[in-house]
Design a protein around this motif. Structure first.
Motif, PDB file in Angstrom:
ATOM      1  N   PHE A  44       0.829  -1.206   0.000  1.00 22.36           N
ATOM      2  CA  PHE A  44       0.000   0.000   0.000  1.00 22.36           C
ATOM      3  C   PHE A  44       0.862   1.255   0.000  1.00 22.36           C
ATOM      4  CE2 PHE A  44      -4.066   1.967   0.391  1.00 22.36           C
ATOM      5  CZ  PHE A  44      -3.846   3.138   1.090  1.00 22.36           C
ATOM      6  N   ASP A  45       1.974   1.224   0.767  1.00 19.94           N
ATOM      7  CA  ASP A  45       2.873   2.372   0.767  1.00 19.94           C
ATOM      8  C   ASP A  45       3.515   2.566  -0.603  1.00 19.94           C
ATOM      9  OD1 ASP A  45       4.153  -0.015   1.081  1.00 19.94           O
ATOM     10  OD2 ASP A  45       5.580   0.672   2.587  1.00 19.94           O
ATOM     11  N   ASN A  46       3.709   1.469  -1.316  1.00 20.34           N
ATOM     12  CA  ASN A  46       4.226   1.553  -2.673  1.00 20.34           C
ATOM     13  C   ASN A  46       3.297   2.369  -3.560  1.00 20.34           C
ATOM     14  OD1 ASN A  46       5.591   1.123  -5.064  1.00 20.34           O
ATOM     15  ND2 ASN A  46       5.080  -1.033  -5.235  1.00 20.34           N
ATOM     16  N   ALA A  47       1.993   2.139  -3.428  1.00 18.45           N
ATOM     17  CA  ALA A  47       1.013   2.863  -4.243  1.00 18.45           C
ATOM     18  C   ALA A  47       1.061   4.360  -3.960  1.00 18.45           C
ATOM     19  CB  ALA A  47      -0.387   2.314  -3.981  1.00 18.45           C
ATOM     20  N   VAL A  48       1.192   4.725  -2.697  1.00 18.96           N
ATOM     21  CA  VAL A  48       1.222   6.149  -2.330  1.00 18.96           C
ATOM     22  C   VAL A  48       2.451   6.834  -2.912  1.00 18.96           C
ATOM     23  CG1 VAL A  48       1.300   7.782  -0.408  1.00 18.96           C
ATOM     24  CG2 VAL A  48      -0.093   5.713  -0.230  1.00 18.96           C
ATOM     25  N   VAL A  49       3.612   6.171  -2.770  1.00 22.80           N
ATOM     26  CA  VAL A  49       4.848   6.762  -3.301  1.00 22.80           C
ATOM     27  C   VAL A  49       4.806   6.810  -4.821  1.00 22.80           C
ATOM     28  CG1 VAL A  49       7.347   6.511  -3.437  1.00 22.80           C
ATOM     29  CG2 VAL A  49       6.167   6.028  -1.298  1.00 22.80           C
ATOM     30  N   ASN A  50       4.316   5.754  -5.441  1.00 24.14           N
ATOM     31  CA  ASN A  50       4.184   5.753  -6.895  1.00 24.14           C
ATOM     32  C   ASN A  50       3.313   6.897  -7.383  1.00 24.14           C
ATOM     33  OD1 ASN A  50       5.771   3.518  -7.178  1.00 24.14           O
ATOM     34  ND2 ASN A  50       4.108   2.101  -7.667  1.00 24.14           N
ATOM     35  N   ALA A  51       2.246   7.191  -6.635  1.00 24.23           N
ATOM     36  CA  ALA A  51       1.330   8.259  -7.034  1.00 24.23           C
ATOM     37  C   ALA A  51       2.039   9.604  -7.051  1.00 24.23           C
ATOM     38  CB  ALA A  51       0.129   8.299  -6.095  1.00 24.23           C
ATOM     39  N   GLY A  52       2.960   9.803  -6.113  1.00 20.91           N
ATOM     40  CA  GLY A  52       3.715  11.051  -6.086  1.00 20.91           C
ATOM     41  C   GLY A  52       4.554  11.254  -7.332  1.00 20.91           C
ATOM     42  N   VAL A  53       5.008  10.169  -7.947  1.00 18.80           N
ATOM     43  CA  VAL A  53       5.779  10.241  -9.191  1.00 18.80           C
ATOM     44  C   VAL A  53       4.850  10.265 -10.399  1.00 18.80           C
ATOM     45  CG1 VAL A  53       7.550   9.111 -10.590  1.00 18.80           C
ATOM     46  CG2 VAL A  53       7.685   9.014  -8.094  1.00 18.80           C
ATOM     47  N   LEU A  54       3.813   9.432 -10.369  1.00 22.32           N
ATOM     48  CA  LEU A  54       2.931   9.282 -11.519  1.00 22.32           C
ATOM     49  C   LEU A  54       2.150  10.550 -11.828  1.00 22.32           C
ATOM     50  CD1 LEU A  54       2.103   7.018 -13.520  1.00 22.32           C
ATOM     51  CD2 LEU A  54       0.114   6.616 -12.066  1.00 22.32           C
ATOM     52  N   LYS A  55       1.863  11.373 -10.816  1.00 23.48           N
ATOM     53  CA  LYS A  55       1.081  12.583 -11.061  1.00 23.48           C
ATOM     54  C   LYS A  55       1.834  13.590 -11.929  1.00 23.48           C
ATOM     55  CE  LYS A  55       2.427  15.032  -6.810  1.00 23.48           C
ATOM     56  NZ  LYS A  55       1.935  15.605  -5.533  1.00 23.48           N
ATOM     57  N   LYS A  56       3.151  13.394 -12.078  1.00 21.31           N
ATOM     58  CA  LYS A  56       3.946  14.274 -12.926  1.00 21.31           C
ATOM     59  C   LYS A  56       3.897  13.845 -14.393  1.00 21.31           C
ATOM     60  CE  LYS A  56       7.212  14.788  -9.085  1.00 21.31           C
ATOM     61  NZ  LYS A  56       8.599  14.543  -8.626  1.00 21.31           N
ATOM     62  N   MET A  57       3.298  12.684 -14.663  1.00 19.77           N
ATOM     63  CA  MET A  57       3.267  12.128 -16.014  1.00 19.77           C
ATOM     64  C   MET A  57       1.897  12.364 -16.643  1.00 19.77           C
ATOM     65  SD  MET A  57       5.197   8.617 -14.811  1.00 19.77           S
ATOM     66  CE  MET A  57       5.309   7.820 -16.400  1.00 19.77           C
ATOM     67  N   ASN A  58       1.859  12.429 -17.973  1.00 21.92           N
ATOM     68  CA  ASN A  58       0.587  12.662 -18.654  1.00 21.92           C
ATOM     69  C   ASN A  58      -0.229  11.374 -18.742  1.00 21.92           C
ATOM     70  OD1 ASN A  58       1.692  11.152 -20.769  1.00 21.92           O
ATOM     71  ND2 ASN A  58       2.361  12.984 -21.881  1.00 21.92           N
ATOM     72  N   ALA A  59      -1.424  11.485 -19.326  1.00 22.62           N
ATOM     73  CA  ALA A  59      -2.346  10.346 -19.378  1.00 22.62           C
ATOM     74  C   ALA A  59      -1.765   9.177 -20.161  1.00 22.62           C
ATOM     75  CB  ALA A  59      -3.678  10.779 -19.988  1.00 22.62           C
ATOM     76  N   PHE A  60      -0.999   9.483 -21.224  1.00 21.78           N
ATOM     77  CA  PHE A  60      -0.415   8.418 -22.043  1.00 21.78           C
ATOM     78  C   PHE A  60       0.520   7.550 -21.210  1.00 21.78           C
ATOM     79  CE2 PHE A  60       3.295   7.018 -24.497  1.00 21.78           C
ATOM     80  CZ  PHE A  60       2.685   6.160 -25.392  1.00 21.78           C
ATOM     81  N   TRP A  61       1.405   8.190 -20.447  1.00 23.77           N
ATOM     82  CA  TRP A  61       2.371   7.421 -19.666  1.00 23.77           C
ATOM     83  C   TRP A  61       1.710   6.754 -18.466  1.00 23.77           C
ATOM     84  CZ3 TRP A  61       6.938   5.589 -20.866  1.00 23.77           C
ATOM     85  CH2 TRP A  61       7.598   6.130 -21.970  1.00 23.77           C
ATOM     86  N   GLN A  62       0.618   7.305 -18.004  1.00 25.30           N
ATOM     87  CA  GLN A  62      -0.134   6.607 -16.961  1.00 25.30           C
ATOM     88  C   GLN A  62      -0.705   5.296 -17.506  1.00 25.30           C
ATOM     89  OE1 GLN A  62      -3.045   9.168 -15.136  1.00 25.30           O
ATOM     90  NE2 GLN A  62      -1.533  10.701 -14.537  1.00 25.30           N
ATOM     91  N   LYS A  63      -1.135   5.327 -18.779  1.00 28.05           N
ATOM     92  CA  LYS A  63      -1.623   4.095 -19.397  1.00 28.05           C
ATOM     93  C   LYS A  63      -0.478   3.096 -19.598  1.00 28.05           C
ATOM     94  CE  LYS A  63      -5.550   6.196 -21.807  1.00 28.05           C
ATOM     95  NZ  LYS A  63      -6.150   6.523 -23.135  1.00 28.05           N
ATOM     96  N   ILE A  64       0.684   3.602 -19.976  1.00 31.93           N
ATOM     97  CA  ILE A  64       1.856   2.728 -20.115  1.00 31.93           C
ATOM     98  C   ILE A  64       2.178   2.069 -18.781  1.00 31.93           C
ATOM     99  CG2 ILE A  64       4.344   2.707 -20.540  1.00 31.93           C
ATOM    100  CD1 ILE A  64       2.754   2.924 -23.072  1.00 31.93           C
TER     101      ILE A  64
END
Length: 381
Positions: A44-64
């Motif tokens: 679960f902590d992995n998801a929170v930390v990942n979200a902090g990085v993923l929010k900097k990426m656009n929708a395309f890379w979120q799909k990737i």
């Protein structure tokens, strides 16, 4: 919103559990379900930390991240990774390692257990670097001010995180690794192995995080120039493009996320052997759990949860620090997976509660119109 984000996770869960029931009966069904819950609780902590990085990426890379990334997470770390460990430690080819996993599961488990010191050292040091760089950075909001203020001052020293991490590695190698736990209750001197794997973990973090940060800064600079030139470009009939820079930045952020996920998955893979040594049950159960972690990451980004609950990232990073310490300690002593999962969930829960309190206090201060001076709101738990 919930179904759109978690739809694939729900579908994979149904398909996976049905497949386990058909091919391996109720025993396989139960173990796959248990492993799924284990992976979610540990990550679960992995998801929170990942979200902090993923929010900097656009929708395309979120799909990737949700497609190619999940393939890497499921097949790479949950299936191929244990096989690679056996292939390296046993000096056999990957096909022979798979045959060993299927025909001699006890021997397969033994080899993975004996390789645990190097896995724990690499993953522990990578995660420790993430934690140290977070707490050494000056931040607007401080969850535990009594701890974070002095650490942020220490972080002004060049390479402070690297120095502390290497000191922790040296301490681990001299006090823990000389009597590393091996299969069957035996112990062996793994000092050299732990030192080498730990340094590799630090170097991996420095390379991947350094490249990610470099291209992220380039992307921000390009976005500023694009904003300034937007009107002139429109009059000229073209749009200034930062696709190349954005692509590089997103790629290295994606690479960073994958290495981060790999480090988080070490404890889940190793812990799964306490439940079963059937590689397909492990891959299926941990893979289902990984799907939910991915979906939860995207959900946190789309809902803006990290911005709304200001201390959530703090709790996740403290959970990372605890996990790093547990991995290093586990080189010699077995730490029950329940302790790992509960400690992470507890820290995130406390940080969420602190965020709610702080939001309520801000709301109360805002409704009063600011006519009176309000006492400072304690940000810690």
């Amino acid at each position: 919103m919930l179904l759109r984000t978690f739809g694939w996770s729900f579908g994979v869960t149904v398909v996976g559990l049905v497949a386990a029931l058909i091919f391996w009966g109720w025993e396989g069904f139960a173990i796959v379900a248990i492993l799924s819950i284990l992976e979610i609780s540990l990550s679960f902590d992995n998801a929170v930390v990942n979200a902090g990085v993923l929010k900097k990426m656009n929708a395309f890379w979120q799909k990737i991240f949700l497609t190619i990334g999940i393939l890497i997470a499921v097949f790479g770390m949950r299936l191929v990774f244990p096989v690679v460990i056996v292939a390296i430690t046993a000096g056999v080819g990957p096909i022979e390692a798979v045959e060993l996993a299927l025909d001699e599961p006890d021997q397969y488990e033994q080899m993975v257990t004996d390789a645990h010191p190097s896995i724990a050292a690499f993953g522990g040091m990578f995660l420790l670097m993430i934690f140290l760089n977070f707490v050494f950075e000056e931040r607007e909001h401080k969850w535990l001010p009594w701890l974070e203020r002095p650490l942020s001052k220490l972080g002004k020293i060049d390479a402070a995180a690297v120095g502390v991490a290497l000191a922790a590695l040296l301490l681990t190698a001299t006090t823990v690794a000389h009597k590393a736990y091996q299969h069957g209750g035996h112990y062996a001197d793994k000092t050299d192995t732990v030192l080498l794997a730990g340094v590799a973990g630090v170097l991996t973090y420095l390379v991947v995080a350094g490249l990610s940060g470099y291209f992220e800064d380039r992307l921000e600079e390009e976005e500023e120039r694009e904003h300034e030139a937007e009107e002139a470009a429109q009059r000229a009939g073209r749009q200034p493009s930062a696709v190349g820079v954005a692509g590089k930045a997103a790629f290295f952020l994606f690479l960073y996320l994958e290495v981060l996920d790999a480090s988080f998955s070490f404890d889940g893979v190793i812990g799964a052997f306490a439940i079963t040594n059937h590689i397909f049950w492990m891959a299926l159960g941990l893979g289902i759990g990984a799907m939910y972690v991915r979906s939860l990451t995207v959900y946190l980004v789309r809902e803006g949860t990290l911005d709304e609950y200001r201390y959530l990232e703090h709790g996740a990073h403290y959970a990372i620090g605890v996990l790093a310490v547990i991995l290093l300690i586990s080189i010699r002593w077995h730490i029950n997976e329940v302790i790992t999962g509960v400690s992470g969930v507890a820290l995130i829960g406390l940080s969420f509660w602190s965020s709610v309190r702080a939001n309520r206090a801000d709301g109360a201060a805002g409704s009063s119109g600011g006519s009176e001076e309000k006492p400072a709101v304690p940000s810690g738990v």
